[in-house]
Write an enzyme that holds these catalytic residues in place. Structure first.
Site, PDB file in Angstrom:
ATOM      1  N   LYS A  58       0.830  -1.210   0.000  1.00 51.76           N
ATOM      2  CA  LYS A  58       0.000   0.000   0.000  1.00 51.76           C
ATOM      3  C   LYS A  58       0.862   1.258   0.000  1.00 51.76           C
ATOM      4  N   GLY A 122       9.038 -22.107  16.216  1.00 51.68           N
ATOM      5  CA  GLY A 122       8.187 -22.836  17.150  1.00 51.68           C
ATOM      6  C   GLY A 122       7.662 -24.101  16.500  1.00 51.68           C
ATOM      7  N   GLY A 190      -4.454 -11.869 -10.365  1.00 53.90           N
ATOM      8  CA  GLY A 190      -5.188 -11.862  -9.097  1.00 53.90           C
ATOM      9  C   GLY A 190      -4.910 -10.547  -8.375  1.00 53.90           C
ATOM     10  N   GLU A 211      -2.715 -14.310 -17.571  1.00 57.82           N
ATOM     11  CA  GLU A 211      -3.669 -14.937 -16.636  1.00 57.82           C
ATOM     12  C   GLU A 211      -4.204 -16.212 -17.275  1.00 57.82           C
ATOM     13  N   VAL A 245       1.323 -20.144 -18.961  1.00 58.49           N
ATOM     14  CA  VAL A 245       2.778 -20.054 -19.062  1.00 58.49           C
ATOM     15  C   VAL A 245       3.354 -21.467 -19.108  1.00 58.49           C
ATOM     16  N   GLY A 278      -1.056 -17.083  -6.491  1.00 61.96           N
ATOM     17  CA  GLY A 278      -1.720 -17.517  -5.269  1.00 61.96           C
ATOM     18  C   GLY A 278      -0.724 -17.864  -4.182  1.00 61.96           C
ATOM     19  N   ALA A 327      -5.752 -10.240   5.970  1.00 60.27           N
ATOM     20  CA  ALA A 327      -5.252  -9.901   7.308  1.00 60.27           C
ATOM     21  C   ALA A 327      -6.398  -9.733   8.300  1.00 60.27           C
ATOM     22  N   HIS A 451     -23.383  15.406   2.581  1.00 60.77           N
ATOM     23  CA  HIS A 451     -23.203  15.917   1.223  1.00 60.77           C
ATOM     24  C   HIS A 451     -22.158  17.018   1.225  1.00 60.77           C
TER      25      HIS A 451
HETATM   26  P1  FAD Z   1       1.434 -14.110   8.221  1.00 59.78           P
HETATM   27  O1  FAD Z   1       1.236 -12.668   8.133  1.00 59.78           O
HETATM   28  O2  FAD Z   1       2.038 -14.800   7.056  1.00 59.78           O
HETATM   29  O3  FAD Z   1       2.324 -14.362   9.517  1.00 59.78           O
HETATM   30  C1  FAD Z   1       2.760 -15.628   9.878  1.00 59.78           C
HETATM   31  C2  FAD Z   1       4.010 -15.467  10.712  1.00 59.78           C
HETATM   32  O4  FAD Z   1       4.323 -16.726  11.298  1.00 59.78           O
HETATM   33  C3  FAD Z   1       5.238 -15.063   9.923  1.00 59.78           C
HETATM   34  O5  FAD Z   1       5.893 -14.014  10.552  1.00 59.78           O
HETATM   35  C4  FAD Z   1       6.108 -16.333   9.911  1.00 59.78           C
HETATM   36  O6  FAD Z   1       7.487 -16.037   9.871  1.00 59.78           O
HETATM   37  C5  FAD Z   1       5.709 -16.950  11.228  1.00 59.78           C
HETATM   38  N1  FAD Z   1       5.925 -18.392  11.325  1.00 59.78           N
HETATM   39  C6  FAD Z   1       5.458 -19.369  10.486  1.00 59.78           C
HETATM   40  N2  FAD Z   1       5.797 -20.595  10.949  1.00 59.78           N
HETATM   41  C7  FAD Z   1       6.495 -20.392  12.093  1.00 59.78           C
HETATM   42  C8  FAD Z   1       7.105 -21.253  13.022  1.00 59.78           C
HETATM   43  N3  FAD Z   1       7.034 -22.578  12.905  1.00 59.78           N
HETATM   44  N4  FAD Z   1       7.765 -20.708  14.070  1.00 59.78           N
HETATM   45  C9  FAD Z   1       7.817 -19.357  14.225  1.00 59.78           C
HETATM   46  N5  FAD Z   1       7.236 -18.486  13.381  1.00 59.78           N
HETATM   47  C10 FAD Z   1       6.591 -19.006  12.333  1.00 59.78           C
HETATM   48  N6  FAD Z   1      -4.368  -8.835   3.121  1.00 59.78           N
HETATM   49  C11 FAD Z   1      -5.263  -7.858   3.394  1.00 59.78           C
HETATM   50  O7  FAD Z   1      -6.206  -8.087   4.154  1.00 59.78           O
HETATM   51  N7  FAD Z   1      -5.122  -6.614   2.841  1.00 59.78           N
HETATM   52  C12 FAD Z   1      -4.120  -6.316   1.994  1.00 59.78           C
HETATM   53  O8  FAD Z   1      -4.025  -5.182   1.519  1.00 59.78           O
HETATM   54  C13 FAD Z   1      -3.173  -7.322   1.692  1.00 59.78           C
HETATM   55  N8  FAD Z   1      -2.138  -7.069   0.865  1.00 59.78           N
HETATM   56  C14 FAD Z   1      -1.237  -8.058   0.597  1.00 59.78           C
HETATM   57  C15 FAD Z   1      -0.195  -7.776  -0.279  1.00 59.78           C
HETATM   58  C16 FAD Z   1       0.732  -8.745  -0.584  1.00 59.78           C
HETATM   59  C17 FAD Z   1       1.860  -8.433  -1.538  1.00 59.78           C
HETATM   60  C18 FAD Z   1       0.625 -10.030   0.018  1.00 59.78           C
HETATM   61  C19 FAD Z   1       1.627 -11.086  -0.285  1.00 59.78           C
HETATM   62  C20 FAD Z   1      -0.407 -10.317   0.889  1.00 59.78           C
HETATM   63  C21 FAD Z   1      -1.354  -9.337   1.180  1.00 59.78           C
HETATM   64  N9  FAD Z   1      -2.424  -9.575   2.038  1.00 59.78           N
HETATM   65  C22 FAD Z   1      -3.335  -8.598   2.283  1.00 59.78           C
HETATM   66  C23 FAD Z   1      -2.600 -10.872   2.693  1.00 59.78           C
HETATM   67  C24 FAD Z   1      -2.094 -10.786   4.145  1.00 59.78           C
HETATM   68  O9  FAD Z   1      -0.744 -10.405   4.136  1.00 59.78           O
HETATM   69  C25 FAD Z   1      -2.280 -12.130   4.828  1.00 59.78           C
HETATM   70  O10 FAD Z   1      -3.626 -12.533   4.724  1.00 59.78           O
HETATM   71  C26 FAD Z   1      -1.902 -12.011   6.304  1.00 59.78           C
HETATM   72  O11 FAD Z   1      -0.576 -11.591   6.467  1.00 59.78           O
HETATM   73  C27 FAD Z   1      -2.115 -13.366   7.006  1.00 59.78           C
HETATM   74  O12 FAD Z   1      -1.808 -13.226   8.336  1.00 59.78           O
HETATM   75  P2  FAD Z   1      -1.280 -14.457   9.207  1.00 59.78           P
HETATM   76  O13 FAD Z   1      -1.020 -13.910  10.561  1.00 59.78           O
HETATM   77  O14 FAD Z   1      -2.194 -15.586   9.055  1.00 59.78           O
HETATM   78  O15 FAD Z   1       0.078 -14.891   8.520  1.00 59.78           O
HETATM   79  P1  NAI Z   2      -4.956 -14.833  -6.238  1.00 60.76           P
HETATM   80  O1  NAI Z   2      -5.535 -16.141  -5.902  1.00 60.76           O
HETATM   81  O2  NAI Z   2      -5.677 -13.593  -5.872  1.00 60.76           O
HETATM   82  O3  NAI Z   2      -4.717 -14.764  -7.810  1.00 60.76           O
HETATM   83  C1  NAI Z   2      -3.919 -15.672  -8.498  1.00 60.76           C
HETATM   84  C2  NAI Z   2      -4.241 -15.565  -9.972  1.00 60.76           C
HETATM   85  O4  NAI Z   2      -3.287 -16.327 -10.684  1.00 60.76           O
HETATM   86  C3  NAI Z   2      -5.618 -16.115 -10.319  1.00 60.76           C
HETATM   87  O5  NAI Z   2      -6.290 -15.205 -11.149  1.00 60.76           O
HETATM   88  C4  NAI Z   2      -5.295 -17.409 -11.027  1.00 60.76           C
HETATM   89  O6  NAI Z   2      -6.251 -17.775 -12.001  1.00 60.76           O
HETATM   90  C5  NAI Z   2      -3.961 -17.089 -11.662  1.00 60.76           C
HETATM   91  N1  NAI Z   2      -3.128 -18.249 -11.955  1.00 60.76           N
HETATM   92  C6  NAI Z   2      -2.970 -19.362 -11.206  1.00 60.76           C
HETATM   93  N2  NAI Z   2      -2.084 -20.200 -11.807  1.00 60.76           N
HETATM   94  C7  NAI Z   2      -1.682 -19.579 -12.943  1.00 60.76           C
HETATM   95  C8  NAI Z   2      -0.768 -19.918 -13.975  1.00 60.76           C
HETATM   96  N3  NAI Z   2      -0.092 -21.052 -13.947  1.00 60.76           N
HETATM   97  N4  NAI Z   2      -0.593 -19.056 -14.991  1.00 60.76           N
HETATM   98  C9  NAI Z   2      -1.274 -17.876 -15.013  1.00 60.76           C
HETATM   99  N5  NAI Z   2      -2.153 -17.497 -14.060  1.00 60.76           N
HETATM  100  C10 NAI Z   2      -2.348 -18.331 -13.031  1.00 60.76           C
HETATM  101  O7  NAI Z   2      -3.484 -14.859  -5.634  1.00 60.76           O
HETATM  102  P2  NAI Z   2      -2.404 -13.718  -5.463  1.00 60.76           P
HETATM  103  O8  NAI Z   2      -2.702 -12.572  -6.343  1.00 60.76           O
HETATM  104  O9  NAI Z   2      -1.087 -14.371  -5.553  1.00 60.76           O
HETATM  105  O10 NAI Z   2      -2.643 -13.264  -3.966  1.00 60.76           O
HETATM  106  C11 NAI Z   2      -2.622 -14.219  -2.928  1.00 60.76           C
HETATM  107  C12 NAI Z   2      -3.561 -13.802  -1.859  1.00 60.76           C
HETATM  108  O11 NAI Z   2      -3.011 -12.757  -1.073  1.00 60.76           O
HETATM  109  C13 NAI Z   2      -4.874 -13.220  -2.359  1.00 60.76           C
HETATM  110  O12 NAI Z   2      -5.799 -14.220  -2.709  1.00 60.76           O
HETATM  111  C14 NAI Z   2      -5.343 -12.441  -1.198  1.00 60.76           C
HETATM  112  O13 NAI Z   2      -6.002 -13.306  -0.316  1.00 60.76           O
HETATM  113  C15 NAI Z   2      -4.056 -11.935  -0.590  1.00 60.76           C
HETATM  114  N6  NAI Z   2      -3.848 -10.547  -0.992  1.00 60.76           N
HETATM  115  C16 NAI Z   2      -4.763  -9.624  -0.597  1.00 60.76           C
HETATM  116  C17 NAI Z   2      -4.642  -8.323  -0.974  1.00 60.76           C
HETATM  117  C18 NAI Z   2      -5.683  -7.358  -0.569  1.00 60.76           C
HETATM  118  O14 NAI Z   2      -6.483  -7.689   0.286  1.00 60.76           O
HETATM  119  N7  NAI Z   2      -5.708  -6.145  -1.127  1.00 60.76           N
HETATM  120  C19 NAI Z   2      -3.505  -7.858  -1.772  1.00 60.76           C
HETATM  121  C20 NAI Z   2      -2.628  -8.919  -2.163  1.00 60.76           C
HETATM  122  C21 NAI Z   2      -2.799 -10.205  -1.754  1.00 60.76           C
END
Ligand code: FAD
Ligand code: NAI
Length: 475
Positions: A58, A122, A190, A211, A245, A278, A327, A451
């Site tokens: 963000k 852990g 995605g 995609e 791909v 994904g 999150a 408004h």
């Molecule tokens: P995580 O945030 O992955 O945290 C898990 C933690 O556990 C990590 O620190 C890991 O190191 C630790 N861990 C794992 N196994 C062990 C172990 N055995 N011992 C000790 N530590 C361990 N979601 C949104 O809602 N809004 C968004 O805008 C958004 N943007 C995103 C953008 C990107 C690029 C990505 C990749 C994801 C985004 N997400 C977003 C998804 C969001 O980041 C995840 O849904 C969220 O972080 C999940 O939270 P969690 O606590 O389950 O896991």
């Molecule tokens: P995603 O599941 O949102 O999208 C993956 C995309 O890749 C899909 O459209 C799928 O059809 C495509 N795909 C799968 N295999 C493929 C292949 N072999 N070749 C081409 N396309 C293929 O997963 P993404 O974008 O990686 O994000 C993972 C998750 O992280 C999200 O589902 C979301 O839960 C979380 N996230 C949330 C955000 C938010 O809340 N703003 C921002 C970023 C991530």
């Protein structure tokens, strides 16, 4: 004698750290173990969300959007500027500062709540014992009355396009580019694919998205997805649907990507390739074979509706269990698990979890899509209202998009709200609250909206459901 806790949480992402804080508020003696290691080798709490997900993405979306607007929009306001340029190092430094402040904040919250923040790995053993391997120091076996597993998720790697951390990167790598690639390939349209494509496209990269599916944003309402793809293509994103791909080969110059679409075999050369297809639950080394934790076919830890795992006294929350990988979903599960452990009544309404895609225009929704309602067989009605007819959107110079509301014909209940437009991620909260209270469109219609405000578009869309929008011609 081994140290003993009421609760040990493994993972300090938004699911785990929030669970730890809630449990501490409820009087428990809590430890939270996390092994996150940043690229510079430092450790930090906050998991994917704070270190490599929600927050850094963000931050870059905000910077790149401001740059884009300065270049393309400020002139319309009469703001004259010349020599607008982006300093990528400064942009990345700002992002890193925000991340550091927020992750440091969690460490501070742990201290204030007397939570033992343990840095290292852990592993759940049989009998609710937890083996803790510190990043430096000796292995220790801890005792717990309860355990919450919150180990998160990790990007899925494609065998045909393995990450090399340099040319072929995952979402984390794509947040760390030190310069704008001239050409950028993105596998997967995605949420990650669209947000990161937006960042680098706004900064000048020529972006091609491949995609595999024929449908764009298959999880979104079709009408919204159709509008979205139109806007993204107008912004210059080259979106190829039905593109599979077959290989990606990195060299010193870039990446040669081969894919197949309806016209046969295609090749594209790009400077960098982001693979965003994904994420999968991350449970590597999380529990011993005899711990009794079961996982499902997708590798997620099996839990019931209240996040109880197959082992009594062990809960699992966040990305490592079923449901959307978001999150806020993980945090609420963390709170629920802590409340249940403390003997409180707790549940989570999985039907009203908002989704937001932070592109421009933003896309946000809650509840069912029109296609889902149609498939359910329940008679329904819809209302839409375009931001082009909203005064606030007009003065903000952000008139793209609409609000769409789907409601039941029988009792007028709001079943789904879909927004594409300015601040959709903020606006959606009104719809979430309405649906949490099982509101009808009449409730929204009778609610006074300020408004001029963007929320008036929600009000008008609710009126449009009954063909009585005031500032738009009802069809
Ligand atoms: P995580 O945030 O992955 O945290 C898990 C933690 O556990 C990590 O620190 C890991 O190191 C630790 N861990 C794992 N196994 C062990 C172990 N055995 N011992 C000790 N530590 C361990 N979601 C949104 O809602 N809004 C968004 O805008 C958004 N943007 C995103 C953008 C990107 C690029 C990505 C990749 C994801 C985004 N997400 C977003 C998804 C969001 O980041 C995840 O849904 C969220 O972080 C999940 O939270 P969690 O606590 O389950 O896991
Ligand atoms: P995603 O599941 O949102 O999208 C993956 C995309 O890749 C899909 O459209 C799928 O059809 C495509 N795909 C799968 N295999 C493929 C292949 N072999 N070749 C081409 N396309 C293929 O997963 P993404 O974008 O990686 O994000 C993972 C998750 O992280 C999200 O589902 C979301 O839960 C979380 N996230 C949330 C955000 C938010 O809340 N703003 C921002 C970023 C991530």
């Amino acid at each position: 004698m081994s140290r003993s806790f009421d609760l040990i949480v493994i993972g300090a992402g938004p699911a785990g750290y929030v669970a730890a804080i809630r449990a501490s508020q409820l009087g428990m003696n809590v430890a939270c173990i996390d092994e996150w290691e940043n690229l510079d080798g430092s450790n930090a709490f906050g998991g994917t969300c704070l270190n490599a997900g929600c927050i850094p993405s963000k931050a870059l979306l905000e910077s790149s959007e401001l740059f884009h607007r300065a270049e393309n929009e400020f002139g319309k306001h009469g703001i004259k500027m010349s020599g607008v340029a982006i300093d990528i190092a400064a942009m990345q430094k700002r992002k890193a500062t925000i991340v550091r402040q927020l992750t440091g904040g969690i460490a501070g919250l742990f201290k204030a709540n007397k939570i033992e923040g343990l840095v290292g790995h852990g592993k759940l053993l049989a009998g609710k014992k937890v083996e803790f391997t510190p990043t430096d120091g000796d292995v220790e076996v801890l005792d717990a009355r309860y355990v919450i597993l919150a180990s998160g998720s990790t990007p899925i790697e494609l065998a045909v396009a393995p990450f090399d951390g340099e040319r072929i990167v995952d979402s984390w790598g794509a947040l760390e580019f030190s310069e704008v690639p001239k050409t950028l390939g993105v596998v997967g349209a995605g949420i990650v694919g669209l947000e990161l494509s937006s960042v680098w496209n706004r900064l000048g990269a020529d972006v091609i998205i491949l995609e595999a599916m024929d449908d764009f944003l298959f999880m979104a309402d079709r009408q919204i997805a159709k509008d979205a793809v139109r806007h993204f293509k107008k912004q210059g994103l080259k979106i190829h649907l039905g593109a599979k791909v077959t290989s990606a080969k990195a060299s010193a110059k870039g990446v040669t990507v081969k894919y197949e679409d309806k016209d046969g075999s295609q090749t594209v050369n790009v400077e960098k390739l982001i693979v965003a297809v994904g994420r999968r639950a991350f449970t590597d080394g999380l529990f011993a074979d005899d711990a009794g934790v079961l996982t499902d076919d997708h590798g997620c830890i099996e839990v019931d509706d209240q996040c109880r795992s197959s082992v009594k006294g062990v809960f699992a929350v966040g990305d490592c269990v079923r449901g959307p990988m978001l999150a806020h979903k993980g945090s609420e599960e963390g709170v629920m698990a802590a409340d249940l452990i403390a003997g409180e009544i707790a549940e989570l309404n999985y039907n009203v979890i908002p989704s937001v895609i932070y592109t421009a225009p933003e896309i946000a929704w809650v509840g069912k899509t029109e296609e889902e309602v149609m498939a359910s067989g329940r008679p329904y009605k819809t209302g839409t209202f375009p931001f082009a007819a909203n005064g606030r959107a007009k003065v903000m110079e952000q008139t793209a998009g609409m609000v769409k509301i789907i409601a039941a014909k029988d009792d007028d209940e709001v079943l789904g709200v879909h927004i594409i437009g300015p601040m959709a991620g903020e606006l959606i909260s009104e719809a979430v609250l309405a649906m949490e209270f099982s509101a009808s469109t009449e409730d929204l219609q009778r609610t006074i909206h300020a408004h001029p405000s963007l929320t008036e578009a929600i009000h008008e869309a609710s009126l449009a459901v009954d063909k009585r929008a005031l500032n738009f011609i009802n069809k």
